[in-house]
Design a protein around this motif. Structure first.
Motif, PDB file in Angstrom:
ATOM      1  N   PHE A  51       0.839  -1.181   0.000  1.00 12.02           N
ATOM      2  CA  PHE A  51       0.000   0.000   0.000  1.00 12.02           C
ATOM      3  C   PHE A  51       0.885   1.246   0.000  1.00 12.02           C
ATOM      4  O   PHE A  51       1.526   1.537   1.003  1.00 12.02           O
ATOM      5  CB  PHE A  51      -0.892   0.041   1.246  1.00 12.02           C
ATOM      6  CG  PHE A  51      -1.828  -1.127   1.358  1.00 12.02           C
ATOM      7  CD1 PHE A  51      -3.108  -1.058   0.823  1.00 12.02           C
ATOM      8  CD2 PHE A  51      -1.444  -2.290   2.005  1.00 12.02           C
ATOM      9  CE1 PHE A  51      -3.982  -2.119   0.931  1.00 12.02           C
ATOM     10  CE2 PHE A  51      -2.310  -3.362   2.111  1.00 12.02           C
ATOM     11  CZ  PHE A  51      -3.580  -3.274   1.573  1.00 12.02           C
ATOM     12  N   ARG A  52       0.941   1.955  -1.112  1.00 16.59           N
ATOM     13  CA  ARG A  52       1.705   3.201  -1.158  1.00 16.59           C
ATOM     14  C   ARG A  52       0.791   4.302  -0.637  1.00 16.59           C
ATOM     15  O   ARG A  52      -0.353   4.416  -1.056  1.00 16.59           O
ATOM     16  CB  ARG A  52       2.139   3.503  -2.582  1.00 16.59           C
ATOM     17  CG  ARG A  52       3.018   4.748  -2.691  1.00 16.59           C
ATOM     18  CD  ARG A  52       3.866   4.689  -3.948  1.00 16.59           C
ATOM     19  NE  ARG A  52       4.540   5.947  -4.206  1.00 16.59           N
ATOM     20  CZ  ARG A  52       5.628   6.357  -3.559  1.00 16.59           C
ATOM     21  NH1 ARG A  52       6.140   5.601  -2.621  1.00 16.59           N
ATOM     22  NH2 ARG A  52       6.197   7.506  -3.854  1.00 16.59           N
ATOM     23  N   GLY A  53       1.310   5.084   0.300  1.00 14.07           N
ATOM     24  CA  GLY A  53       0.469   6.117   0.885  1.00 14.07           C
ATOM     25  C   GLY A  53       1.273   7.184   1.604  1.00 14.07           C
ATOM     26  O   GLY A  53       2.487   7.289   1.437  1.00 14.07           O
ATOM     27  N   ILE A  54       0.558   7.924   2.419  1.00 14.60           N
ATOM     28  CA  ILE A  54       1.141   9.056   3.131  1.00 14.60           C
ATOM     29  C   ILE A  54       0.924   8.873   4.630  1.00 14.60           C
ATOM     30  O   ILE A  54      -0.148   8.437   5.060  1.00 14.60           O
ATOM     31  CB  ILE A  54       0.528  10.379   2.625  1.00 14.60           C
ATOM     32  CG1 ILE A  54       1.215  11.579   3.262  1.00 14.60           C
ATOM     33  CG2 ILE A  54      -0.975  10.417   2.825  1.00 14.60           C
ATOM     34  CD1 ILE A  54       0.847  12.898   2.602  1.00 14.60           C
ATOM     35  N   VAL A  55       1.956   9.155   5.406  1.00 16.51           N
ATOM     36  CA  VAL A  55       1.865   9.055   6.863  1.00 16.51           C
ATOM     37  C   VAL A  55       0.967  10.185   7.352  1.00 16.51           C
ATOM     38  O   VAL A  55       1.222  11.362   7.071  1.00 16.51           O
ATOM     39  CB  VAL A  55       3.267   9.137   7.520  1.00 16.51           C
ATOM     40  CG1 VAL A  55       3.144   9.165   9.036  1.00 16.51           C
ATOM     41  CG2 VAL A  55       4.137   7.965   7.076  1.00 16.51           C
ATOM     42  N   THR A  56      -0.112   9.821   8.076  1.00 13.10           N
ATOM     43  CA  THR A  56      -1.053  10.816   8.584  1.00 13.10           C
ATOM     44  C   THR A  56      -0.903  11.062  10.075  1.00 13.10           C
ATOM     45  O   THR A  56      -1.390  12.066  10.582  1.00 13.10           O
ATOM     46  CB  THR A  56      -2.503  10.393   8.300  1.00 13.10           C
ATOM     47  OG1 THR A  56      -2.735   9.106   8.872  1.00 13.10           O
ATOM     48  CG2 THR A  56      -2.762  10.361   6.801  1.00 13.10           C
TER      49      THR A  56
END
Length: 134
Positions: A67-72
């Motif tokens: 899962f490529r994503g952004i740290v929230t």
């Protein structure tokens, strides 16, 4: 700073949807010298953390192992850390050692790939920057 197409890829939406979010003021953005909309990764993380996932289109499910994503969000103490990632419609939470968090330099707005294997979630940074694993 992320371009509209990058934001769309990270949240699993079309670039037109991201442009509408920006145009309606839901997602802060600025324009570069060529007129392109740019979104700060920290602003995107806040947008996702503060309720964008209430959008039914972001809650559809299609699980994969990477899962490529952004740290929230990042919660850390002396020994352990909890890292939350929004990857398209998926929210992934990883528990890791504080040392691993520091080695990867993870912070809100970092772009990562969450690799899920059984009950373990492994964070990976962009290979072009010398990928490291936690």
């Amino acid at each position: 700073m992320l371009r509209v197409n990058d934001v769309a890829t990270l949240v699993g939406m079309s670039p037109d949807t991201v442009r509408r979010w920006v145009d309606t003021g839901r997602l802060p953005a600025e324009r570069d010298g060529q007129g392109r909309r740019l979104v700060a990764s920290a602003d995107l993380a806040a947008f996702l953390r503060e309720g964008a996932t209430e959008d039914p289109a972001l809650r559809s499910s299609s699980a994969r192992n990477r899962f490529r994503g952004i740290v929230t969000n990042v919660v850390r103490d002396a020994v352990m850390a909890q890292v939350e990632v929004q990857a398209g419609p998926h929210r992934v939470v990883s528990l890791m050692s504080r040392e691993s968090l520091d080695d990867l330099s993870l912070e809100v707005g970092s772009i990562v790939t969450a690799i899920v294997k059984s009950t373990n979630v492994i964070m990976e940074t962009d290979p072009s920057t010398g990928a490291r694993h936690a």
